[in-house]
Design a protein around this motif. Structure first.
Motif, PDB file in Angstrom:
ATOM      1  N   ASN A 100       0.826  -1.210   0.000  1.00  0.00           N
ATOM      2  CA  ASN A 100       0.000   0.000   0.000  1.00  0.00           C
ATOM      3  C   ASN A 100       0.855   1.253   0.000  1.00  0.00           C
ATOM      4  OD1 ASN A 100      -2.278  -1.565   0.018  1.00  0.00           O
ATOM      5  ND2 ASN A 100      -2.784  -1.202   2.152  1.00  0.00           N
TER       6      ASN A 100
ATOM      7  N   SER B 268       3.830   1.597  -1.259  1.00  0.00           N
ATOM      8  CA  SER B 268       4.399   1.729  -2.595  1.00  0.00           C
ATOM      9  C   SER B 268       3.384   2.323  -3.570  1.00  0.00           C
ATOM     10  CB  SER B 268       4.860   0.366  -3.095  1.00  0.00           C
ATOM     11  OG  SER B 268       5.239   0.429  -4.436  1.00  0.00           O
ATOM     12  N   LEU B 269       2.150   1.825  -3.533  1.00  0.00           N
ATOM     13  CA  LEU B 269       1.121   2.318  -4.445  1.00  0.00           C
ATOM     14  C   LEU B 269       0.740   3.765  -4.120  1.00  0.00           C
ATOM     15  CD1 LEU B 269      -1.146  -0.819  -4.795  1.00  0.00           C
ATOM     16  CD2 LEU B 269       0.146   0.294  -6.593  1.00  0.00           C
ATOM     17  N   ARG B 270       0.699   4.098  -2.833  1.00  0.00           N
ATOM     18  CA  ARG B 270       0.379   5.467  -2.418  1.00  0.00           C
ATOM     19  C   ARG B 270       1.438   6.428  -2.953  1.00  0.00           C
ATOM     20  NH1 ARG B 270       0.502   4.752   2.916  1.00  0.00           N
ATOM     21  NH2 ARG B 270      -1.384   3.509   2.841  1.00  0.00           N
TER      22      ARG B 270
ATOM     23  N   LYS C 130       3.363   5.893  -5.599  1.00  0.00           N
ATOM     24  CA  LYS C 130       3.220   5.925  -7.059  1.00  0.00           C
ATOM     25  C   LYS C 130       2.113   6.905  -7.465  1.00  0.00           C
ATOM     26  CE  LYS C 130       3.456   2.292 -10.445  1.00  0.00           C
ATOM     27  NZ  LYS C 130       3.142   0.896 -10.753  1.00  0.00           N
ATOM     28  N   TYR C 131       1.015   6.897  -6.733  1.00  0.00           N
ATOM     29  CA  TYR C 131      -0.116   7.795  -6.970  1.00  0.00           C
ATOM     30  C   TYR C 131       0.324   9.248  -6.855  1.00  0.00           C
ATOM     31  CZ  TYR C 131      -4.795   9.809  -6.034  1.00  0.00           C
ATOM     32  OH  TYR C 131      -5.951  10.548  -6.061  1.00  0.00           O
TER      33      TYR C 131
ATOM     34  N   VAL D 270      -2.941   5.032 -13.133  1.00  0.00           N
ATOM     35  CA  VAL D 270      -2.423   4.809 -11.777  1.00  0.00           C
ATOM     36  C   VAL D 270      -3.486   5.161 -10.748  1.00  0.00           C
ATOM     37  CG1 VAL D 270      -0.713   5.575 -10.085  1.00  0.00           C
ATOM     38  CG2 VAL D 270      -0.019   5.151 -12.445  1.00  0.00           C
TER      39      VAL D 270
ATOM     40  N   THR E 196      -6.282   2.562 -10.636  1.00  0.00           N
ATOM     41  CA  THR E 196      -5.816   1.323 -10.010  1.00  0.00           C
ATOM     42  C   THR E 196      -5.795   1.459  -8.499  1.00  0.00           C
ATOM     43  OG1 THR E 196      -4.420   0.854 -11.920  1.00  0.00           O
ATOM     44  CG2 THR E 196      -3.911  -0.326  -9.901  1.00  0.00           C
ATOM     45  N   VAL E 197      -5.239   2.555  -8.015  1.00  0.00           N
ATOM     46  CA  VAL E 197      -5.126   2.764  -6.573  1.00  0.00           C
ATOM     47  C   VAL E 197      -6.505   2.924  -5.946  1.00  0.00           C
ATOM     48  CG1 VAL E 197      -4.268   4.381  -4.834  1.00  0.00           C
ATOM     49  CG2 VAL E 197      -2.796   3.690  -6.704  1.00  0.00           C
TER      50      VAL E 197
ATOM     51  N   LYS F 281      -8.264  -0.439  -5.590  1.00  0.00           N
ATOM     52  CA  LYS F 281      -7.729  -1.254  -4.509  1.00  0.00           C
ATOM     53  C   LYS F 281      -8.127  -0.718  -3.136  1.00  0.00           C
ATOM     54  CE  LYS F 281      -3.870  -2.888  -7.195  1.00  0.00           C
ATOM     55  NZ  LYS F 281      -3.351  -4.214  -7.034  1.00  0.00           N
TER      56      LYS F 281
END
Length: 99
Positions: free
Chosen positions: A30, A32-34, A36-37, A66, A69-70, A73
Motif C-alpha cells: 500500500n 508503494s502504491l500510495r 506511485k499515486y 495509476v 488502479t489505486v 484497490k
C-alpha cells in the motif's frame, strides 16, 4: 519521566501471528502504491506549471491509469481519485486552450 511507547506484545495465537505477517506485506504494498499515486499526480502538475502541453497530456493519461488502479484497490477513496483527475484535467485543458 521518559514517555516511551509501550512495547507491543506478540500475538499468542497462530492466526494472530499470521495476521501480523500479512499486515507487514500489505502495508509495504500500500505504501508503494500510495507513493506511485502521489508521484504521478505531481509529475502532471510539474508539466502544467512548466507549460509543456504535450508532456502534460501524455503524463495525464498515465496518471489516470495509476489513480484508477489505486482507487480500485481502496488505498484512496474513489471520490478523492475522481476529484484529483477532474482538477488535473481542468488544468491540462486550460493549458491546451492557452497555447
Amino acid at each position: 519521566m521518559a514517555s516511551a511507547k509501550p512495547k507491543k506484545k506478540n500475538p499468542r495465537l497462530a492466526s494472530g501471528r499470521k495476521r501480523v505477517r500479512q499486515d507487514v506485506k500489505i502495508n509495504a504494498a500500500n505504501t508503494s502504491l500510495r507513493s506511485k499515486y502521489r508521484t504521478a499526480v505531481k509529475n502532471v502538475e510539474k508539466a502544467v506549471l512548466a507549460g509543456d502541453k504535450a508532456k502534460a497530456t501524455e503524463l495525464f493519461g498515465k496518471m489516470q491509469a495509476v489513480v484508477d488502479t489505486v482507487a480500485d484497490k481502496g488505498i484512496f477513496h474513489k471520490n478523492k481519485a475522481a476529484r484529483d483527475k477532474s482538477r488535473l484535467s481542468t488544468k491540462v485543458k486550460a493549458l491546451a486552450t492557452a497555447a
